[in-house]
Design a protein around this motif. Structure first.
Motif, PDB file in Angstrom:
ATOM      1  N   MET A   1       0.834  -1.210   0.000  1.00  0.00           N
ATOM      2  CA  MET A   1       0.000   0.000   0.000  1.00  0.00           C
ATOM      3  C   MET A   1       0.867   1.259   0.000  1.00  0.00           C
ATOM      4  SD  MET A   1      -3.092   1.012   2.564  1.00  0.00           S
ATOM      5  CE  MET A   1      -3.809   2.644   2.584  1.00  0.00           C
ATOM      6  N   ASN A   2       1.945   1.239   0.776  1.00  0.00           N
ATOM      7  CA  ASN A   2       2.833   2.405   0.828  1.00  0.00           C
ATOM      8  C   ASN A   2       3.459   2.692  -0.527  1.00  0.00           C
ATOM      9  OD1 ASN A   2       2.352   2.876   3.526  1.00  0.00           O
ATOM     10  ND2 ASN A   2       4.084   1.628   4.225  1.00  0.00           N
ATOM     11  N   HIS A   3       3.779   1.643  -1.289  1.00  0.00           N
ATOM     12  CA  HIS A   3       4.372   1.827  -2.614  1.00  0.00           C
ATOM     13  C   HIS A   3       3.361   2.440  -3.582  1.00  0.00           C
ATOM     14  CE1 HIS A   3       8.043  -0.231  -1.547  1.00  0.00           C
ATOM     15  NE2 HIS A   3       7.355  -1.244  -1.066  1.00  0.00           N
ATOM     16  N   ILE A   4       2.097   2.013  -3.484  1.00  0.00           N
ATOM     17  CA  ILE A   4       1.047   2.576  -4.340  1.00  0.00           C
ATOM     18  C   ILE A   4       0.853   4.051  -4.014  1.00  0.00           C
ATOM     19  CG2 ILE A   4      -1.424   2.514  -4.865  1.00  0.00           C
ATOM     20  CD1 ILE A   4      -1.344  -0.501  -4.450  1.00  0.00           C
ATOM     21  N   LEU A   5       0.810   4.366  -2.730  1.00  0.00           N
ATOM     22  CA  LEU A   5       0.617   5.758  -2.309  1.00  0.00           C
ATOM     23  C   LEU A   5       1.786   6.626  -2.772  1.00  0.00           C
ATOM     24  CD1 LEU A   5      -1.057   7.800  -0.763  1.00  0.00           C
ATOM     25  CD2 LEU A   5       0.102   7.114   1.345  1.00  0.00           C
ATOM     26  N   LYS A   6       3.002   6.099  -2.690  1.00  0.00           N
ATOM     27  CA  LYS A   6       4.182   6.860  -3.138  1.00  0.00           C
ATOM     28  C   LYS A   6       4.102   7.149  -4.632  1.00  0.00           C
ATOM     29  CE  LYS A   6       9.251   6.639  -3.371  1.00  0.00           C
ATOM     30  NZ  LYS A   6       9.370   8.076  -3.057  1.00  0.00           N
ATOM     31  N   ALA A   7       3.647   6.152  -5.421  1.00  0.00           N
ATOM     32  CA  ALA A   7       3.512   6.351  -6.870  1.00  0.00           C
ATOM     33  C   ALA A   7       2.493   7.454  -7.166  1.00  0.00           C
ATOM     34  CB  ALA A   7       3.089   5.047  -7.535  1.00  0.00           C
ATOM     35  N   ILE A   8       1.389   7.440  -6.434  1.00  0.00           N
ATOM     36  CA  ILE A   8       0.333   8.435  -6.654  1.00  0.00           C
ATOM     37  C   ILE A   8       0.818   9.841  -6.308  1.00  0.00           C
ATOM     38  CG2 ILE A   8      -1.928   9.206  -5.833  1.00  0.00           C
ATOM     39  CD1 ILE A   8      -2.611   6.215  -5.432  1.00  0.00           C
ATOM     40  N   LYS A   9       1.540   9.957  -5.200  1.00  0.00           N
ATOM     41  CA  LYS A   9       2.019  11.272  -4.758  1.00  0.00           C
ATOM     42  C   LYS A   9       3.163  11.795  -5.630  1.00  0.00           C
ATOM     43  CE  LYS A   9       0.769  11.050   0.161  1.00  0.00           C
ATOM     44  NZ  LYS A   9       1.307  11.018   1.541  1.00  0.00           N
ATOM     45  N   ASP A  10       4.070  10.885  -6.034  1.00  0.00           N
ATOM     46  CA  ASP A  10       5.253  11.304  -6.788  1.00  0.00           C
ATOM     47  C   ASP A  10       4.969  11.538  -8.272  1.00  0.00           C
ATOM     48  OD1 ASP A  10       6.575  11.082  -4.438  1.00  0.00           O
ATOM     49  OD2 ASP A  10       7.755   9.310  -4.969  1.00  0.00           O
ATOM     50  N   TYR A  11       3.939  10.850  -8.815  1.00  0.00           N
ATOM     51  CA  TYR A  11       3.641  10.962 -10.251  1.00  0.00           C
ATOM     52  C   TYR A  11       2.155  11.233 -10.484  1.00  0.00           C
ATOM     53  CZ  TYR A  11       8.238   8.794 -10.446  1.00  0.00           C
ATOM     54  OH  TYR A  11       9.572   8.515 -10.279  1.00  0.00           O
ATOM     55  N   PRO A  12       1.636  12.340  -9.944  1.00  0.00           N
ATOM     56  CA  PRO A  12       0.202  12.637 -10.090  1.00  0.00           C
ATOM     57  C   PRO A  12      -0.226  12.819 -11.551  1.00  0.00           C
ATOM     58  CG  PRO A  12       1.390  14.568  -9.302  1.00  0.00           C
ATOM     59  CD  PRO A  12       2.348  13.404  -9.234  1.00  0.00           C
ATOM     60  N   GLU A  13       0.732  13.214 -12.420  1.00  0.00           N
ATOM     61  CA  GLU A  13       0.398  13.454 -13.827  1.00  0.00           C
ATOM     62  C   GLU A  13       0.048  12.166 -14.570  1.00  0.00           C
ATOM     63  OE1 GLU A  13       4.786  12.572 -13.665  1.00  0.00           O
ATOM     64  OE2 GLU A  13       3.371  13.795 -12.500  1.00  0.00           O
ATOM     65  N   ALA A  14       0.343  11.018 -13.971  1.00  0.00           N
ATOM     66  CA  ALA A  14       0.091   9.737 -14.640  1.00  0.00           C
ATOM     67  C   ALA A  14      -1.346   9.246 -14.459  1.00  0.00           C
ATOM     68  CB  ALA A  14       1.054   8.672 -14.124  1.00  0.00           C
ATOM     69  N   PHE A  15      -2.136   9.948 -13.616  1.00  0.00           N
ATOM     70  CA  PHE A  15      -3.461   9.440 -13.281  1.00  0.00           C
ATOM     71  C   PHE A  15      -4.565  10.461 -13.587  1.00  0.00           C
ATOM     72  CE2 PHE A  15      -0.255   7.728 -10.375  1.00  0.00           C
ATOM     73  CZ  PHE A  15      -0.322   6.394 -10.742  1.00  0.00           C
ATOM     74  N   GLU A  16      -5.731   9.928 -13.920  1.00  0.00           N
ATOM     75  CA  GLU A  16      -6.882  10.782 -14.217  1.00  0.00           C
ATOM     76  C   GLU A  16      -7.496  11.349 -12.936  1.00  0.00           C
ATOM     77  OE1 GLU A  16      -7.787  11.682 -17.100  1.00  0.00           O
ATOM     78  OE2 GLU A  16      -7.115  10.186 -18.549  1.00  0.00           O
ATOM     79  N   ASN A  22      -6.730  10.736   0.457  1.00  0.00           N
ATOM     80  CA  ASN A  22      -7.409   9.457   0.658  1.00  0.00           C
ATOM     81  C   ASN A  22      -6.526   8.515   1.472  1.00  0.00           C
ATOM     82  OD1 ASN A  22      -7.438  10.726  -2.062  1.00  0.00           O
ATOM     83  ND2 ASN A  22      -9.365   9.627  -2.240  1.00  0.00           N
ATOM     84  N   ASP A  23      -7.135   7.773   2.384  1.00  0.00           N
ATOM     85  CA  ASP A  23      -6.331   6.882   3.215  1.00  0.00           C
ATOM     86  C   ASP A  23      -6.752   5.425   3.129  1.00  0.00           C
ATOM     87  OD1 ASP A  23      -8.730   6.998   4.518  1.00  0.00           O
ATOM     88  OD2 ASP A  23      -7.946   7.869   6.371  1.00  0.00           O
ATOM     89  N   SER A  24      -7.681   5.115   2.238  1.00  0.00           N
ATOM     90  CA  SER A  24      -8.104   3.718   2.118  1.00  0.00           C
ATOM     91  C   SER A  24      -7.460   3.070   0.894  1.00  0.00           C
ATOM     92  CB  SER A  24      -9.620   3.616   2.015  1.00  0.00           C
ATOM     93  OG  SER A  24     -10.073   4.001   0.739  1.00  0.00           O
ATOM     94  N   LEU A  25      -7.246   1.760   0.987  1.00  0.00           N
ATOM     95  CA  LEU A  25      -6.658   1.020  -0.126  1.00  0.00           C
ATOM     96  C   LEU A  25      -7.570   1.077  -1.346  1.00  0.00           C
ATOM     97  CD1 LEU A  25      -4.466  -0.792  -1.265  1.00  0.00           C
ATOM     98  CD2 LEU A  25      -5.628  -2.759  -0.254  1.00  0.00           C
ATOM     99  N   ASP A  26      -8.884   1.038  -1.134  1.00  0.00           N
ATOM    100  CA  ASP A  26      -9.827   1.107  -2.255  1.00  0.00           C
ATOM    101  C   ASP A  26      -9.668   2.410  -3.028  1.00  0.00           C
ATOM    102  OD1 ASP A  26     -10.909  -1.350  -1.797  1.00  0.00           O
ATOM    103  OD2 ASP A  26     -12.686  -0.632  -0.737  1.00  0.00           O
ATOM    104  N   ASP A  27      -9.498   3.523  -2.301  1.00  0.00           N
ATOM    105  CA  ASP A  27      -9.307   4.820  -2.959  1.00  0.00           C
ATOM    106  C   ASP A  27      -8.014   4.833  -3.771  1.00  0.00           C
ATOM    107  OD1 ASP A  27     -11.637   5.947  -2.002  1.00  0.00           O
ATOM    108  OD2 ASP A  27     -10.689   6.734  -0.187  1.00  0.00           O
ATOM    109  N   HIS A  28      -6.969   4.259  -3.193  1.00  0.00           N
ATOM    110  CA  HIS A  28      -5.680   4.222  -3.883  1.00  0.00           C
ATOM    111  C   HIS A  28      -5.757   3.361  -5.142  1.00  0.00           C
ATOM    112  CE1 HIS A  28      -3.701   5.111   0.267  1.00  0.00           C
ATOM    113  NE2 HIS A  28      -4.280   6.167  -0.248  1.00  0.00           N
TER     114      HIS A  28
END
Length: 310
Positions: A1-16, A22-28
């Motif tokens: 989960m921490n790795h997914i969150l790091k990807a989201i925070k470090d590369y926000p331009e990659a996601f719609e 968000n703090d839930s795994l489902d949100d991530h």
């Protein structure tokens, strides 16, 4: 989960979808699954297929087979499974179970046959990849290579192949190239290009890796004019700023340098270093580019400032 969150925070331009604390795994997972269509067409197709497969698998787990089975059949018919037969095998397995359960023996046996072929092809891909990795390790570390034994292992795998597989052939041709020298090496590179150029879909990554190998070989034997005459057509077929594009541009500029066309080499390298894609290259590749740039700048007598110099 921490790795997914790091990807989201470090590369926000990659996601719609945006990260809003968000703090839930489902949100991530929702954000990860909203990944934009990045990369080459084959990577985009794979991303679409895996998203569809993920959704289909949820329907299966929920017991919604009346919807999942027709969807699975349609996915098998319309998606490109050449590069991920393990997913196709899982689709076939569930469809097979469904038809056996409803006593449609003819359809059940057909999907069982497909399941076995897809699963065997995936196993062969993995075995060929493993063989290549072992061979490459020995080659890179200067260890003894028993060519006859490797050829025997390749022949055994080749005899089991039932479906075409570009991933299998990618590692197959790499093994053949490692085991070859000079004219034989060139011949295997040309065979690899012929295979990937004649696929029913374009696999830009695999194709351009063998283009790089072939024309790097031509550089090593001083066939600079051949490189300059032929490689521009391959470059024009790649996406500007992509890693494949940079691989081929490096070869082109090196040829220009060796042909003493410094003015054109300078023009080409300035353009390459100014593109945004340059910053996405690995540190090792950027160092390779910087070395080439410094060589060209020394010949022209002055240097432009790149983003790395700031």
């Amino acid at each position: 989960m921490n790795h997914i969150l790091k990807a989201i925070k470090d590369y926000p331009e990659a996601f719609e979808l945006e990260y809003k604390g968000n703090d839930s795994l489902d949100d991530h997972l929702k954000i990860i699954l909203s990944a934009k269509k990045l990369g080459t067409s084959i990577q985009q197709d794979f991303l679409l297929s895996t998203k569809l497969f993920f959704g289909w698998n949820i329907l299966i787990k929920l017991g919604l087979r009346s919807i999942a089975i027709p969807m699975g059949i349609e996915m098998l018919e319309t998606c490109n499974w050449n590069n991920h037969y393990h997913l196709a095998a899982e689709l076939c397995r569930h469809i097979m179970i469904h038809y056996y359960g409803f006593e449609n023996i003819k359809e059940a046996e057909e999907y069982e046959r497909m399941f076995k072929k897809y699963r065997e092809t995936y196993n062969l891909e993995s075995e060929m990849e493993s063989l290549y990795c072992k061979l490459f390790y020995r080659y890179e570390h200067g260890l003894e290579i028993d060519k006859a034994l490797i050829e025997k292992d390749i022949h055994k795998l080749e005899a089991r192949l039932q479906f075409d597989s570009c991933k299998y052939h990618y590692y197959y041709f790499h093994c053949k190239c490692i085991l070859s020298k000079d004219a034989e090496y060139e011949d295997w590179c040309l065979k690899a290009l012929a295979y990937f150029q004649n696929l029913y879909f374009k696999h830009e990554i695999y194709l351009n890796i063998f283009v790089k190998q072939l024309y790097t070989y031509y550089l090593s034997i001083n066939r600079y004019k051949k490189v300059l005459d032929e490689i521009p057509s391959f470059i024009s077929d790649t996406t500007e700023g992509s890693k494949s594009w940079y691989r081929l541009k490096l070869i082109l500029i090196t040829s220009l340098l060796n042909m003493e066309d410094i003015k054109q080499a300078r023009k080409e390298i300035d353009h390459c270093l100014e593109l945004k894609g340059y910053q996405t290259l690995s540190e090792a590749h950027q160092q390779e580019w910087q070395y080439l740039a410094d060589t060209i700048y020394q010949k022209t007598g002055y240097k432009v400032t790149t983003n790395n110099d700031e």
